[in-house]
Design a protein around this motif. Sequence first.
Motif, PDB file in Angstrom:
ATOM      1  N   ARG A  28       0.829  -1.213   0.000  1.00 45.10           N
ATOM      2  CA  ARG A  28       0.000   0.000   0.000  1.00 45.10           C
ATOM      3  C   ARG A  28       0.863   1.261   0.000  1.00 45.10           C
ATOM      4  NH1 ARG A  28       2.430   2.058   3.361  1.00 45.10           N
ATOM      5  NH2 ARG A  28       2.531   1.704   5.589  1.00 45.10           N
ATOM      6  N   GLU A  34      -0.447   9.866   8.859  1.00 44.04           N
ATOM      7  CA  GLU A  34       0.567   8.894   9.291  1.00 44.04           C
ATOM      8  C   GLU A  34       0.608   8.823  10.811  1.00 44.04           C
ATOM      9  OE1 GLU A  34       1.543   6.466   7.227  1.00 44.04           O
ATOM     10  OE2 GLU A  34       2.550   7.870   5.909  1.00 44.04           O
ATOM     11  N   HIS A  35       0.758   7.623  11.328  1.00 43.48           N
ATOM     12  CA  HIS A  35       0.812   7.373  12.777  1.00 43.48           C
ATOM     13  C   HIS A  35      -0.441   7.866  13.496  1.00 43.48           C
ATOM     14  CE1 HIS A  35       4.756   5.544  13.317  1.00 43.48           C
ATOM     15  NE2 HIS A  35       5.137   6.262  12.281  1.00 43.48           N
ATOM     16  N   ASP A  37      -3.459   6.028  12.739  1.00 39.78           N
ATOM     17  CA  ASP A  37      -4.443   4.927  12.682  1.00 39.78           C
ATOM     18  C   ASP A  37      -4.629   4.292  14.060  1.00 39.78           C
ATOM     19  OD1 ASP A  37      -1.912   3.718  12.519  1.00 39.78           O
ATOM     20  OD2 ASP A  37      -2.529   2.216  11.052  1.00 39.78           O
ATOM     21  N   TYR A  38      -3.557   4.260  14.868  1.00 36.17           N
ATOM     22  CA  TYR A  38      -3.713   3.711  16.224  1.00 36.17           C
ATOM     23  C   TYR A  38      -4.063   4.801  17.232  1.00 36.17           C
ATOM     24  CZ  TYR A  38       1.221   5.170  16.264  1.00 36.17           C
ATOM     25  OH  TYR A  38       2.379   5.882  16.133  1.00 36.17           O
ATOM     26  N   CYS A 166       0.860  -2.371  15.566  1.00 42.29           N
ATOM     27  CA  CYS A 166       0.449  -1.499  14.457  1.00 42.29           C
ATOM     28  C   CYS A 166      -1.024  -1.118  14.555  1.00 42.29           C
ATOM     29  CB  CYS A 166       0.714  -2.201  13.140  1.00 42.29           C
ATOM     30  SG  CYS A 166      -0.271  -3.688  12.941  1.00 42.29           S
ATOM     31  N   GLY A 167      -1.398  -0.103  13.772  1.00 41.12           N
ATOM     32  CA  GLY A 167      -2.804   0.249  13.608  1.00 41.12           C
ATOM     33  C   GLY A 167      -3.423  -0.636  12.533  1.00 41.12           C
ATOM     34  N   ASP A 170      -2.664  -0.651   7.250  1.00 41.49           N
ATOM     35  CA  ASP A 170      -2.022  -1.466   6.211  1.00 41.49           C
ATOM     36  C   ASP A 170      -2.866  -2.690   5.867  1.00 41.49           C
ATOM     37  OD1 ASP A 170      -0.145   0.377   6.848  1.00 41.49           O
ATOM     38  OD2 ASP A 170       1.402  -1.035   7.485  1.00 41.49           O
ATOM     39  N   TYR A 220       8.504   2.141  17.006  1.00 44.73           N
ATOM     40  CA  TYR A 220       7.074   2.228  16.686  1.00 44.73           C
ATOM     41  C   TYR A 220       6.252   2.040  17.966  1.00 44.73           C
ATOM     42  CZ  TYR A 220       2.674   1.487  14.257  1.00 44.73           C
ATOM     43  OH  TYR A 220       1.375   1.607  13.819  1.00 44.73           O
ATOM     44  N   GLY A 334       5.731   3.777   8.481  1.00 44.38           N
ATOM     45  CA  GLY A 334       6.226   3.810   9.854  1.00 44.38           C
ATOM     46  C   GLY A 334       7.421   4.732  10.042  1.00 44.38           C
TER      47      GLY A 334
HETATM   48  C1  GLA Z   1       3.025   1.188   9.845  1.00 42.83           C
HETATM   49  C2  GLA Z   1       1.855   0.544  10.601  1.00 42.83           C
HETATM   50  C3  GLA Z   1       0.551   1.278  10.330  1.00 42.83           C
HETATM   51  C4  GLA Z   1       0.705   2.781  10.530  1.00 42.83           C
HETATM   52  C5  GLA Z   1       1.950   3.304   9.832  1.00 42.83           C
HETATM   53  C6  GLA Z   1       2.208   4.749  10.150  1.00 42.83           C
HETATM   54  O1  GLA Z   1       2.873   1.031   8.478  1.00 42.83           O
HETATM   55  O2  GLA Z   1       1.710  -0.804  10.230  1.00 42.83           O
HETATM   56  O3  GLA Z   1      -0.466   0.760  11.139  1.00 42.83           O
HETATM   57  O4  GLA Z   1       0.692   3.117  11.884  1.00 42.83           O
HETATM   58  O5  GLA Z   1       3.101   2.565  10.161  1.00 42.83           O
HETATM   59  O6  GLA Z   1       1.175   5.540   9.698  1.00 42.83           O
END
Ligand code: GLA
Length: 383
Positions: A28, A34-35, A37-38, A166-167, A170, A220, A334
């Motif tokens: 993707r 960015e950062h 989603d969580y 991660c959020g 992705d 992260y 990330g």
């Molecule tokens: C990585 C994580 C995503 C997101 C990005 C930053 O790709 O897997 O969930 O947090 O970093 O936006």
Amino acid sequence: MNTIAENARQQFAENFSGTPRLFFSPGRINLIGEHVDYNDGFVMPAAINKGVYYALAPNGTTTLNFIAMDFQERASFDLKDVAGSEGWKNYVLSVVNEFLLLKKNIGGFDCVFSGDIPRGSGMSSSAAVEGGLAYGINEMFNLGLDRVTLALLCQRAEHNFPNVKCGIMDQFANMMGKNGHVILLDCQSIKHQYFPLKLDGYKIVLINTNVHHSLASGEYNIRRQRCEEGMSILKKRLSIHSFRELKESDVRDARDEMSEKVFNCCLFVVQEIERTQKAAILLQSNDVQAFGKLMFEAHEGLSKLYEVSCKELDHLVEMATKFDAVIGARMMGGGFGGCTINLVKNEGIESFVNAVTLDYQQKFHIIPEAYIVETGDGTHELS
Ligand code: GLA
């Protein structure tokens, strides 16, 4: 048939019996957001035409046989011994583990996979590895899970054995991507909208730093912890549930109660959530110039406040500001390496890429790579 898929099928035939089913699972891009989603924010990813190809077939036993072509490695496990491992094995086994945790009735299978996403490029090869296998298992054993359920399963898989908290961005883009479209995903409600990606006269160009600083996954999780710490302080002060209910001034008012790092992270998150909402409106009204400006602003925040950039990424973005043809640029994914995402006027692409390649090579003694992005569909079976 794509040559990678063809090679995977051939490897399968040389090593296993039976006829495999073939699946494609995309990487993707993320236009902005960015950062967050969580952090209950909004993101704007799209699935691309690069990804991971799987050849898969049940084998009637309880053994899982994997061939990871790009690593020239193979490994076998019994279903009852699925546990954390290392490298690519951690990702595939963690996916299998999630099906086992759901008590799904799965058997052994033979699996060959290979892809064309450069490792550590920030195009989420990990979600592509997870998504292709999860989708394939769901199909092979007729489990009937829908795409969003599979995306959430893959997110849990990444949290579990690989321990990257991660959020959902992705894995969601991997399952739900739609050719020619970006997804505006509300990461709080997991509701999404598709927008046609019409960038009249512009293209999205990725420049890969070809570096990936190994701290990435630990850092992260640290960013995530800082945000959680900040949120718990903010919740004590205000009656809120998430970052999206906050204004910048709310965070500034709480400055004295937070460490500088926590404060900076919270400030970035509030700004980035707002930026992404603005960006979505601009994209729908075709205002690419203004959209590009927000990309530069996002980079500034990611670099200075969230501290997930690195000197190679900063340099590429700095270079991009010197070209009139580049109307937006920022680090993507990330961070700590991987790609910058650039919005570039068609006629300026060649000279931008040539100049950046030469300059970057002289400065860092590394050859960067450039890709013009093409969007694609989410994970699917190949006919
Ligand atoms: C990585 C994580 C995503 C997101 C990005 C930053 O790709 O897997 O969930 O947090 O970093 O936006």
